[in-house]
Write a protein that holds these residues in place. Structure first.
Motif, short mmCIF file in Angstrom:
data_model
loop_
_atom_site.label_atom_id
_atom_site.label_comp_id
_atom_site.label_asym_id
_atom_site.label_seq_id
_atom_site.Cartn_x
_atom_site.Cartn_y
_atom_site.Cartn_z
N ALA A 779 50.27 11.33 43.68
CA ALA A 779 49.62 12.27 42.77
C ALA A 779 48.76 11.50 41.77
CB ALA A 779 50.67 13.11 42.04
N LYS A 780 49.33 10.43 41.25
CA LYS A 780 48.61 9.63 40.26
C LYS A 780 47.32 9.08 40.87
CE LYS A 780 51.64 7.58 37.15
NZ LYS A 780 52.61 6.51 36.96
N ALA A 781 47.44 8.61 42.09
CA ALA A 781 46.27 8.02 42.75
C ALA A 781 45.14 9.03 42.88
CB ALA A 781 46.68 7.49 44.12
N MET A 782 45.51 10.32 42.98
CA MET A 782 44.49 11.35 43.10
C MET A 782 44.16 11.98 41.76
SD MET A 782 45.65 13.32 46.58
CE MET A 782 47.32 13.61 46.06
N GLY A 783 44.82 11.50 40.73
CA GLY A 783 44.61 12.07 39.40
C GLY A 783 45.20 13.46 39.27
N VAL A 784 46.24 13.74 40.03
CA VAL A 784 46.86 15.07 39.99
C VAL A 784 48.12 15.01 39.14
CG1 VAL A 784 48.09 16.76 41.41
CG2 VAL A 784 45.98 15.75 42.25
N SER A 785 48.28 15.95 38.23
CA SER A 785 49.55 16.04 37.52
C SER A 785 50.20 17.38 37.79
CB SER A 785 49.41 15.80 36.03
OG SER A 785 48.09 15.80 35.63
N LYS A 786 51.45 17.48 37.36
CA LYS A 786 52.25 18.68 37.60
C LYS A 786 51.50 19.92 37.10
CE LYS A 786 56.61 20.85 36.71
NZ LYS A 786 57.85 20.93 35.99
N GLY A 787 51.45 20.91 37.94
CA GLY A 787 50.82 22.16 37.52
C GLY A 787 49.35 22.26 37.89
N ASP A 788 48.75 21.14 38.31
CA ASP A 788 47.35 21.20 38.72
C ASP A 788 47.21 21.97 40.01
OD1 ASP A 788 46.80 19.63 36.59
OD2 ASP A 788 46.23 17.83 37.73
N LYS A 789 46.02 22.55 40.17
CA LYS A 789 45.75 23.21 41.44
C LYS A 789 45.16 22.20 42.42
CE LYS A 789 46.89 27.44 40.76
NZ LYS A 789 47.82 28.15 41.64
N VAL A 790 45.66 22.21 43.62
CA VAL A 790 45.08 21.33 44.64
C VAL A 790 44.85 22.13 45.92
CG1 VAL A 790 46.21 19.23 43.77
CG2 VAL A 790 47.36 20.60 45.50
N LYS A 791 43.95 21.62 46.71
CA LYS A 791 43.73 22.24 48.01
C LYS A 791 44.38 21.35 49.07
CE LYS A 791 39.85 24.46 49.14
NZ LYS A 791 38.40 24.61 49.41
N VAL A 792 45.22 21.96 49.88
CA VAL A 792 45.82 21.22 50.99
C VAL A 792 45.09 21.66 52.25
CG1 VAL A 792 47.92 20.77 52.30
CG2 VAL A 792 48.04 21.10 49.82
N LYS A 793 44.53 20.67 52.96
CA LYS A 793 43.67 21.01 54.08
C LYS A 793 44.15 20.29 55.34
CE LYS A 793 38.63 21.09 54.88
NZ LYS A 793 38.81 21.68 56.16
N GLY A 794 44.40 21.08 56.36
CA GLY A 794 44.75 20.49 57.65
C GLY A 794 43.60 20.73 58.60
N ASP A 795 43.78 20.43 59.89
CA ASP A 795 42.64 20.63 60.78
C ASP A 795 42.45 22.08 61.18
OD1 ASP A 795 44.83 20.76 62.36
OD2 ASP A 795 44.17 19.28 63.86
N ARG A 796 43.45 22.93 60.89
CA ARG A 796 43.25 24.33 61.25
C ARG A 796 43.53 25.33 60.14
NH1 ARG A 796 47.34 26.15 65.46
NH2 ARG A 796 45.71 25.60 66.95
N TYR A 797 43.94 24.82 58.99
CA TYR A 797 44.27 25.75 57.91
C TYR A 797 44.16 25.04 56.58
CZ TYR A 797 46.57 29.69 55.59
OH TYR A 797 46.85 30.76 54.79
N GLU A 798 43.87 25.78 55.56
CA GLU A 798 43.89 25.18 54.23
C GLU A 798 44.40 26.19 53.21
OE1 GLU A 798 39.62 24.30 53.92
OE2 GLU A 798 39.62 25.68 52.24
N ALA A 799 44.96 25.69 52.13
CA ALA A 799 45.49 26.58 51.11
C ALA A 799 45.39 25.91 49.75
CB ALA A 799 46.96 26.90 51.40
N THR A 800 45.25 26.73 48.73
CA THR A 800 45.21 26.21 47.37
C THR A 800 46.56 26.46 46.73
OG1 THR A 800 42.87 26.66 47.24
CG2 THR A 800 44.02 26.32 45.16
N LEU A 801 47.15 25.41 46.20
CA LEU A 801 48.51 25.52 45.68
C LEU A 801 48.64 24.77 44.37
CD1 LEU A 801 49.15 24.33 49.05
CD2 LEU A 801 50.85 26.01 48.42
#
Lengths: 854, 154, 424
Positions: A779-801
């Motif tokens: 998370a740190k490497a991506m600059g993400v902290s608890k509670g941030d919104k992130v997009k998780v993307k696979g090769d056939r689906y993606e979601a914002t969480l």
């Protein structure tokens, strides 16, 4: 043994027995406030003081052990007066706002005052007040510190049992209060066990607040259906409306404890979203029909669908009762003439068979207390703290007071890590290789004694060199685990059902257990399941290759994956799905949806209109767990009663009744009048259940006994091979794609289980939306902290969480719970490909208003 | 945020004890030195460094009276009002200070220079009445002596 | 005049420095001890009759002998320097003026019980004392009296200073251990006693500063020398801190058993302004007060216990005839109320109730029956608390009421004080 006199009555008790317990045994009631049998001893309330003849000072009976020849007085004038004084002192600053206190009527302070307390008090001072408005500590906990009597049961249970350690005492002396950090919202399990043990109305349940007086409630003792732990709980209702769930200290393996799901996850029962009449698809939409019409439609539909030799199949949930599951498989095998049956759709059917084998489920059950009576406990394949919270609580509590090395192997960091001697973090689906590695070290060190070890040739493939690649764990950790096992006399290996999610090669488990046994160790195998009656489902024979009572066979029956495959090819005429939402669960959401479109006749039985139900030709309204009778077999193999408490909503029916009616519609002899009739038949078909008295099942249930099938001593039954043919391609053979650096894993969340919990509004309040959990460094490497919104993307689906951080999880893995309708995690999966790879994109620039879909 | 040096200091303290939880008390002194008092942020940082839950730090910060949960003046004057000092006029000393500083007990001067507290025995009973200003003891107090001491801080 | 033993260096310039200490024969006892068998040392301390100077008066040698001998189990020594009993300032003097005497005593004790690590739990307010200890420990390391293989022996020792932060209850030994482990200082259940399960779960001895300061002298001069000072059952030199209405308040080192009258009138110069003595607290505020007629009581553990009070820390607080006893009792009770840890019901709630009644009695708002109520509450608390703090509080109050009942009653009846209030 010590012989003591209590109030003149002579009794003999074990050495070390507390005076309190000895007196209870002798029939004398000593009141207590801070004492709790399963928490550390405090001896602070001083209500239980007793007189020991010959000693000047009164002694707290809750911590003072008896001594041979001791003479104890629990009813002498000085004891009575001290007791009364203590109660008077406790009442001095207590607000006595009993009329508006939720605890009134079931308050321990009220009770001891009534029985032992003073009848009046000269106290006329201003009472201490910490606050006017009650503190809201969590979606489920509300606190009135003014009522607190400082027994610290809440602090102790939170720390010693739950392991959350979020409650504490602040200030000191007369100003002491038990609360959270700066009285902030709690970051905890939201299990409400602090509420359960609070003797007064200091910690209260928010959902139950001002809902009822305890004497107006009617309740039933039943079993929780959320996970395989199998907790006893008491559901209470007023005028038929379920108002709360409580646990009882003297009931079940869980005693006073429950988890958030068990305690607060009941409101789906009264949910207005439930469908409560049978429905038939007419012109594209599902329309309500009476039962007889639905049954007729089923009979006709089946006949039509099965023309041209098309296949039939059935998938039933591991959350149905034994009676329902037994009946289900009997219906499928006997009436539908098929072995195409399975329980759930998340797991590889072959892996399930191996699991049942290596875990020696046919040998009968084992009490969790026996399982935890070991020198070394090795837990693998389960996010036990999240999936089986009460098992986690039990381990934490029992390990506090004894020397037991706990070793945990899992990709995710677990709350139980803090109680562990050693925690291994590994690559998802590496469980088999870790077990194999451990077995290899043990074998290499004891080659002379392990000459006859079956399957030892398989250990050749594991080496110090390839272990890091195979498991992301270093050899020295594997050696440490082996060391703990070799130095132990008794070893319990707890294996969770995560090993069924991927190609985990769980068969190595057998080699390990065998090796340890050859070395003279007492090895116990303990399965850990997320579905409450998963074990029951297999024992009842809901599996293509398992007949009731673990009669294994190698047949042509299809499991879930086979059925869905066949369906995708248009080969399935009729499919009957009970209590499962395979569209949401099968690890390839898009594929199963397409496959189900090819099914000629789809019957879905459930209590909510799930994604699967929405595709059905006929949907049948089943009953919730309080609306039907039956038995459940938990992961221990403990059979417990599910007790009907209220009538099913609307036209809904107990699932066993529905299954029986379908059977009867096709084959009139398929008739069952009651659950106990079905249980009688189960006893005949499943030898392990023969000794169980259905009517006599009490709070502790009964553990199934080994059936003798396969022989008592033999761990492996005929037809079992160490390498199932249908092995899926291993994860490690894939070349990591730098574009998609993370492996996505899934499972249940602490606050959610399956999809039902999402319909319980309290649980939805605790965790309303899906999250993605990742390692802190990642998370740190991506600059993400608890509670941030992130997009998780696979090769056939993606979601914002929303991002959650788990300090102790392995790097390179993200976890998304499988429980959220709006983030169907199975959409990321590709059938037959194991865990998907994904990338995570921080969306820190996204404003709250601009949150992405789902 | 705690300075790098402070974090290092707290981490180093763990070497003194068999259990890092023991570091809570000295670490809270570090927080108090860094922030001037015990802040919520400081407690969270200590918890984080020592692997504790914040409540486990909060419990300690509120139990012991020397951790200031509110900001105090640059000079924290604590007058002993326990028995030995009281017998020799501790109340009078408090009055004198209160008058000279223009604040009551538990208050801080508007310039944030002085905070006046009445405290329990400071273990200097043979030289009563006495007070402590920050880390230093001032004993055998009289009105004149107080005047002099205050002058040196103004 | 008694030749000071513990305080002998106290007025030497730079008394706190190791050079000064060494020039005055410092660390010789430790050197001697390192050549002795540990059992011999424990026996010597037993034979000396040294009893804990913190207040409980338990045999120090016996306490050490309870520590298991198994060398594989780590053990700890904790020096209780949480001097907080109002009226007491003896340990502070040792710490600030002669810290090496304490360190030497600790080193010998650690050697005797087999402890490789020791902590000095010093009350937070003693900032100077903590600094002096840190400096002294540093000096001792540099001279090889602490650290690895001390003076060429197999014995290694680290001593650490741990500062308290304002909690009287830390003087209770198990509360001190809790505090040292980073928890709220709430006393622990006994048994297990610290000798079995102490700091970090390991066998631990907790000794007071003055107690440990006696140890080098016992080693140097022998057990029988020590035992010959003062009464046979509680021998040795004792520090008496005199405060209150006396002409020469201060710390006096005298043989145990010196009569109270002698301490007040011979050493502390008698009552200020030649006024009459009204009451005297003989051993810190937990000790019930004595009056004129008790002044010939020898100041030792047993004689004071026989008088219904205690030697405690040896803090003598003198009150002259103008003292309002009700106010003094309130001040003392406010202290206990403030310092109650809150763990057990009788102390937490009992002292809180008592303080409310006491405040109104003292402020002239007392009601009829309040004195009886106070006595009833004292009875509710006494002997029922978890640790001795609550007992101390109600013993002190009962002592005051029993000796000066008419003064309490006057307060209630006349809504004012019988005397002019505490004088200056």
């Amino acid at each position: 043994m010590a012989t003591v006199k209590i109030n003149g009555k002579e009794i003999t008790v074990e050495d070390g027995t507390l005076i309190l317990e000895a007196a209870k045994g002798a029939g004398f009631d000593i009141p207590t406030m801070c004492y709790h049998a399963r928490l550390s001893k405090l001896a602070s309330c001083r209500v239980c003081l007793v007189e020991i003849v010959g000693q000047k000072k009164l002694q707290p009976s809750c911590v003072t052990p008896v001594m041979h020849g001791m003479e104890v007085l629990t009813e002498s004038p000085v004891v009575k007066s001290a007791r009364s004084s203590m109660i008077e002192l406790l009442l001095a600053n207590h607000p006595l706002d009993c009329p508006v206190c939720d605890k009134g009527g079931e308050c321990e302070l009220q009770d001891v005052t009534f029985k032992f307390g003073p009848r009046n008090s000269p106290f006329g001072e201003r009472k201490r007040r910490f606050h006017e408005e009650d503190y809201i500590l969590s979606p489920v906990i509300i606190q009135n510190i003014n009522r607190c009597i400082q027994c610290k049961r809440c602090v102790r249970i939170c720390d010693e049992v739950v392991g959350a350690s979020v409650l504490g005492s602040i200030e000191r002396g007369a100003k002491t209060g038990e609360t959270s950090f700066v009285k902030e919202y709690l970051d905890c399990d939201h299990c409400g066990n602090c509420i359960e043990v609070c003797p007064v109305g200091s910690l209260m349940s928010r959902p139950y607040r001002y809902q009822s007086r305890p004497w107006d409630l009617k309740g039933v003792d039943t079993v929780c259906t959320y996970c395989g732990t199998g907790c006893q709980l008491t559901v209470q209702a007023r005028n038929g409306e379920i108002l709360r769930v409580i646990s009882k200290p003297d009931k079940g393996i869980n005693n006073e404890t429950l988890c958030a799901r068990g305690r607060f996850g009941y409101s789906f029962i009264n949910s207005h979203e439930r469908f409560v009449t049978p429905m038939i698809r007419k012109g594209g939409t599902l329309e309500p029909v009476p039962w007889n019409e639905a049954l007729k439609a089923i009979k006709d539909g089946l006949t039509e669908a099965m023309k041209d030799g098309r296949k039939t199949g059935g998938i039933a949930s591991g959350r149905l009762s034994n009676e329902e599951l037994y009946l289900f498989q009997k219906l499928m095998r006997g009436v539908f003439k098929t072995n195409n049956i399975d329980s759930g759709s998340r797991w590889n059917t072959g892996a399930v068979k191996s699991f049942a084998n290596v875990m020696e489920l046919n040998k009968g059950g084992i009490s969790v207390y026996d399982a935890l009576n070991a020198d070394t406990l090795f837990i693998i394949g389960s996010s036990i703290s999240d999936e089986n919270p009460i098992t986690d609580y039990l381990i934490r509590r029992l390990s506090r007071n004894k020397k037991m090395n706990i070793i945990i192997a899992s990709p995710r960091g677990l709350k139980l890590d803090s109680s562990a001697t050693l925690s291994l973090r590994h690559r998802p689906a590496a469980e088999g290789d870790i077990l194999g590695g451990i077995a290899k070290v043990i074998y290499d060190k004891n080659m002379d004694k392990l000459k006859d070890l079956t399957g030892k040739e398989h250990l050749k493939n594991i080496s110090r060199e390839n272990i890091p690649d195979l498991t992301w764990t270093d050899w020295s950790s594997i050696e440490s685990v082996s060391g703990f096992m070799l130095s132990a006399n008794s070893i319990t290996i707890a294996v969770g059902n995560d090993v069924l999610r991927g190609p985990s090669r769980i068969e190595s488990m057998h080699i390990l257990a065998e090796a340890l046994r050859l070395l003279g160790k007492d090895v116990k195998l303990f399965p850990v399941f997320d579905r409450a009656n998963q074990r029951g489902a297999w024992e009842m024979g809901v599996h293509p290759d398992i007949l009731p009572g673990y009669s294994f066979r190698d047949g042509d029956g299809l499991g879930s994956e086979g059925i869905i495959d066949a369906a995708s090819r248009g080969e399935v005429g009729a499919l009957y799905v009970v209590g499962e939402d395979i569209v949401s669960d099968f690890p390839d959401g898009g594929f199963v949806r397409e496959a189900l479109r090819q099914v000629k006749f789809l019957i879905v039985q459930d209590i909510f209109l799930t994604e699967t139900a929405k595709m059905a030709h006929v949907v049948l309204p089943g009953a919730s767990f309080v609306e039907k009778d039956g038995t459940f077999t938990n992961q221990e193999g403990r059979v417990q009663r599910l007790r009907k408490f209220i009538e099913p909503q609307g036209d809904a029916k107990a699932d066993w009744e529905i299954i029986a009616s379908i059977g009867e519609a096709v084959e009139p002899s398929f008739h069952y009048g009651s659950v106990s009739d079905i249980f009688k038949e189960i006893k005949g078909a499943v030898p392990m259940y023969r000794g169980i008295d259905f009517e006599g099942l009490d709070g502790n249930g009964a553990i199934v006994k080994g059936s003798g099938i396969g022989g008592q001593g033999a761990g492996v039954v005929a037809g079992f091979s160490l390498r199932p043919k249908s092995e899926v391609r291993s994860q490690e053979q894939e070349t990591p794609d730098p574009e998609y650096p993370f492996i996505l894993i899934t499972g249940n969340h602490l606050y959610h289980s399956g999809r039902l919990s999402l319909k319980a509004d309290t649980l939805r309040d605790i965790l309303p939306e899906a999250v993605v959990e990742m390692n802190e460094e990642d998370a740190k490497a991506m600059g993400v902290s608890k509670g941030d919104k992130v997009k998780v993307k696979g090769d056939r689906y993606e979601a914002t969480l929303t991002a959650h951080i788990n300090k102790r999880s392995v790097r390179g893995v993200v976890f998304i719970p499988e429980n959220f309708t709006d983030v169907p995690v199975n959409m990321f999966f590709t059938k037959g490909k194991g865990f998907p790879r994904v990338k995570v994109l921080p969306l820190s620039s996204l404003s709250p208003q601009g949150r992405g879909p789902g | 945020m705690l300075s790098e040096g402070a974090v290092k200091e707290i981490n180093e303290l763990t070497g003194k004890y068999a259990n890092s939880r023991s570091v809570v008390m000295p670490a809270l002194y570090v927080v108090q030195r860094e922030y001037g008092y015990i802040t919520e942020e400081g407690m969270r940082e200590v918890a984080n460094i020592l692997g504790l839950r914040p409540i486990q730090v909060f419990e300690i910060a509120t139990f012991y009276t020397m951790y200031n949960k509110k900001p105090v003046g640059k000079y924290h004057i604590q007058v002993c009002t326990n028995i030995s000092c009281s017998l020799l006029g501790a109340e009078y000393i408090v009055d004198v200070l209160s008058k000279k500083l223009g604040i009551k007990v538990k208050e801080t001067t508007p310039d944030k220079k002085f905070t006046l507290s009445a405290v329990e025995c400071l273990g200097s009973c043979g030289t009563a009445p006495m007070m402590q200003i920050n880390d230093n003891y001032y004993e055998d107090l009289t009105e004149e002596k107080i005047e002099e001491i205050l002058k040196s801080f103004r | 005049m008694f030749e000071p033993i513990i305080l002998k260096n106290i007025n030497v310039p730079d008394s706190f420095k190791i050079e000064t200490y060494l020039n005055n024969g410092g660390y010789q006892a430790f050197k001697k001890a390192l050549k002795l068998n540990t059992d011999t040392i424990i026996q010597m301390v037993k034979d000396s009759g040294l009893r804990g100077r913190g207040g409980a008066g338990f045999s120090t040698g016996l306490k050490w002998s309870f520590i298991p001998k198994d060398p594989t189990i780590p053990k700890y020594l904790c020096c209780n320097a949480d001097e907080g009993e109002p009226g007491t300032y003896k340990d502070r003097a040792i710490i600030e003026k002669d810290p090496h005497q304490l360190i030497e005593g600790m080193a010998i004790a650690c050697y005797a019980i087999g402890a490789a690590n020791a902590y000095i739990y010093i009350r937070g307010e003693f900032a100077l004392g903590a600094d002096r200890l840190e400096d002294a420990i540093r000096e001792a390391y540099s001279k090889g009296y602490l650290g690895k293989n001390i003076l060429g022996s197999n014995f290694s020792l680290n001593i650490y200073v741990h500062r308290g932060a304002g909690a009287y209850i830390c003087g209770e030994e198990t509360a001190l251990l809790e505090s040292l482990e980073g928890r709220r200082a709430l006393p622990r259940i006994k048994p297990p006693f610290p000798a079995q399960v102490g700091l970090f779960g390991k066998p631990t001895v907790i000794n007071n500063v003055e107690t440990l300061a006696c140890v080098p002298h016992i080693i140097n001069r022998g057990a029988s020398w020590f035992a010959s000072i003062g009464p046979a059952k509680s021998p040795g030199p004792k520090l008496f801190g005199v405060s209150g209405h006396v002409n020469k308040p201060g710390l006096y080192e005298l043989p145990m058993g010196t009569p109270l009258r002698e301490i007040i009138y011979t050493y502390a110069g008698g009552i200020k302004g030649d006024r009459r003595l009204k009451a005297v607290i003989p051993g810190g505020v937990s000790a019930p007060m004595l009056i004129e007629k008790d002044l010939d009581t020898p100041m030792d553990f047993d004689s004071l216990a026989a008088k219904g009070t205690m030697l405690g820390s040896g803090a003598v607080v003198v009150m002259d005839e103008r003292t309002c006893i009700v106010k003094a009792a309130l001040i003392i009770h406010e202290f206990f109320h403030h310092e109650s840890c809150g763990k057990c019901t009788p102390c937490r709630e009992g002292l809180d109730w008592i303080v409310k009644v006491m405040r109104r009695v003292e402020h002239g708002e007392g009601k009829e029956g309040d004195i009886d109520l106070l006595l009833k509450l004292c009875g509710d608390v006494f002997g029922r608390t978890f640790c001795p703090l609550g007992d101390g509080a109600v013993m002190a109050l009962r002592g005051a009421i029993n000796n000066f009942k008419e003064e309490f009653e006057y307060h209630v009846k006349n809504k004012r004080c019988m005397v002019n209030g505490a004088g200056r």
